[in-house]
Motif scaffolding. Structure first.
Motif, mmCIF file in Angstrom:
data_model
loop_
_atom_site.group_PDB
_atom_site.id
_atom_site.type_symbol
_atom_site.label_atom_id
_atom_site.label_comp_id
_atom_site.label_asym_id
_atom_site.label_seq_id
_atom_site.Cartn_x
_atom_site.Cartn_y
_atom_site.Cartn_z
ATOM 1 N N VAL A 177 0.873 -1.185 0.000
ATOM 2 C CA VAL A 177 0.000 0.000 0.000
ATOM 3 C C VAL A 177 0.906 1.230 0.000
ATOM 4 O O VAL A 177 2.064 1.160 0.419
ATOM 5 C CB VAL A 177 -0.975 0.066 1.205
ATOM 6 N N ALA A 277 -1.788 -6.432 3.232
ATOM 7 C CA ALA A 277 -1.446 -5.206 2.492
ATOM 8 C C ALA A 277 -0.643 -5.559 1.244
ATOM 9 O O ALA A 277 -0.900 -5.046 0.150
ATOM 10 C CB ALA A 277 -0.652 -4.257 3.389
ATOM 11 N N LEU A 309 -1.958 -1.589 9.918
ATOM 12 C CA LEU A 309 -2.029 -1.505 8.460
ATOM 13 C C LEU A 309 -3.453 -1.677 7.937
ATOM 14 O O LEU A 309 -3.746 -1.318 6.797
ATOM 15 C CB LEU A 309 -1.134 -2.575 7.829
ATOM 16 N N ILE A 313 -5.531 -0.417 4.425
ATOM 17 C CA ILE A 313 -6.242 -1.383 3.583
ATOM 18 C C ILE A 313 -7.712 -0.974 3.469
ATOM 19 O O ILE A 313 -8.286 -0.930 2.377
ATOM 20 C CB ILE A 313 -6.110 -2.810 4.165
#
Ligand code: TXA
Ligand code: MG
Length: 325
Positions: A177, A277, A309, A313
């Protein structure tokens, strides 16, 4: 235009740097996603990025550097900026700071703003490429504007083949990402985009809460440029937080997959957010292409937790699911 696929070798990087120096466009891998690079000082090259991506001119670009010193020659750092740079660079963090006097970054790249976004990427040989260039390189994600970001060289070619000079094949991106963007140009830090550095880690390093901007109610005047609601959009519709799935839906799973879908991509069977991710954009692309081929109507997405994370996402998935303009 014929788009060349260059190997990530010293010779390949030299060729990529020569194309960039001559004002061309070269996509390259970073630890986050592939970027579409141009010489940040060259107005024509920067304008060519907007044309190749179909990107609105109001959406500014991130400049990439080999070192924090090189970045802080172009923007005016605060003490907090220096602290975050030494904690997280090279790595997936972008800082928005006032342009320094004599800043060499093209005003087209900063969309006429008084600030510029800067970062020192990690990942394989990204900095070796930047060092071969010797100048700042602007690089938005290497996808047509509004579409899913690329996490390997073939994803770049799928969207931009024939529109850019070359792709440096750096293999798959390990974070998956984009960078976390924090605006340090005001009195308190503001999180403009959740990304590869978690909010928890950022707040710990800042020693204070990092606010998110108020959601923009109007896409024609976004509070943070580029934070348009529909983005990362696959061709198929996207349905979030699914607790059941139909036989006409592809499934983007997280953890144990829901039963009932004929086509499944598991972000992480063991529920690991890092793995999820890294597999997100490849999964959206796969389900979109294969789901379309099989006549499925949409992509159902299992819940992903909203911490660490998972925030980045979820942000990408919410944009992928929002109504298209
Ligand atoms: O991980 C990444 O950041 C990747 C890799 C290639 O480095 N790049 C990337 O670029 O994601 P892009 O163009 O897809 O996203 C850049 C974001 C946009 O949302 C843009 O609006 C924001 O950064 N941005 C750039 N300059 C800004 C500024 N001066 N003020 C506020 N936002 C800015
Ligand atoms: Mg992008």
């Amino acid at each position: 235009m014929q788009t060349r696929l260059l190997p990530d070798t010293p010779h390949g990087r030299e060729e990529a740097a020569a194309i960039l120096r001559a004002g061309g466009l070269v996509a390259f891998g970073t630890e986050t996603v592939y970027g579409l690079g141009a010489d940040a000082r060259n107005d024509h090259a920067v304008a060519a990025i907007y044309a190749a991506k179909g990107r609105p001119g109001i959406n500014p670009l991130i400049s990439h550097f080999t070192t924090a010193d090189a970045a802080f020659a172009q923007v005016t750092p605060t003490p907090l900026a220096r602290g975050l740079a030494s904690r997280f660079w090279p790595g997936p963090l972008t800082l928005v700071l006032p342009r320094a006097p004599g800043c060499a970054i093209s005003p087209i790249a900063t969309a006429g703003l008084s600030t510029a976004a800067v970062r020192v990427p990690a990942g394989g040989n990204t900095r070796a490429l930047l060092a071969a260039c010797g100048f700042p390189v602007v690089a938005p994600s290497a996808n047509p504007s509004g579409r899913v970001s690329p996490s390997d060289a073939l994803h770049v070619l799928a969207g931009l083949d024939g529109r850019i000079d070359a792709v440096l094949d750096c293999g798959p991106c390990h974070v998956g990402v984009e960078s976390t963007i924090v605006d340090l140009s005001g009195p308190a830090p503001v999180l403009l985009r959740p990304g590869g550095v978690t909010l928890e880690a950022l707040e710990a390093a800042c020693g204070m809460p990092v606010a998110m901007p108020r959601a923009s109610s109007n896409d024609s005047r976004p509070l943070a440029p580029g934070q348009l609601s529909s983005h990362y959009a696959p061709g198929l519709a996207v349905r979030l937080d699914a607790d059941t799935v139909g036989a006409d839906e592809a499934l983007l799973a997280f953890g144990p997959p829901l039963p009932g879908s004929p086509l499944v991509w598991n972000l992480s069977a063991r529920g690991d957010l890092r793995e999820a991710a890294a597999r997100l954009f490849a999964g959206l692309r796969f389900l979109d292409m294969e789901g379309h081929r099989r006549g499925l109507v949409r992509i159902a997405v299992q819940p992903v937790p909203a911490h660490g994370l998972g925030r980045a996402i979820r942000d990408r998935l919410v944009r992928a699911a929002s109504p298209r303009p």
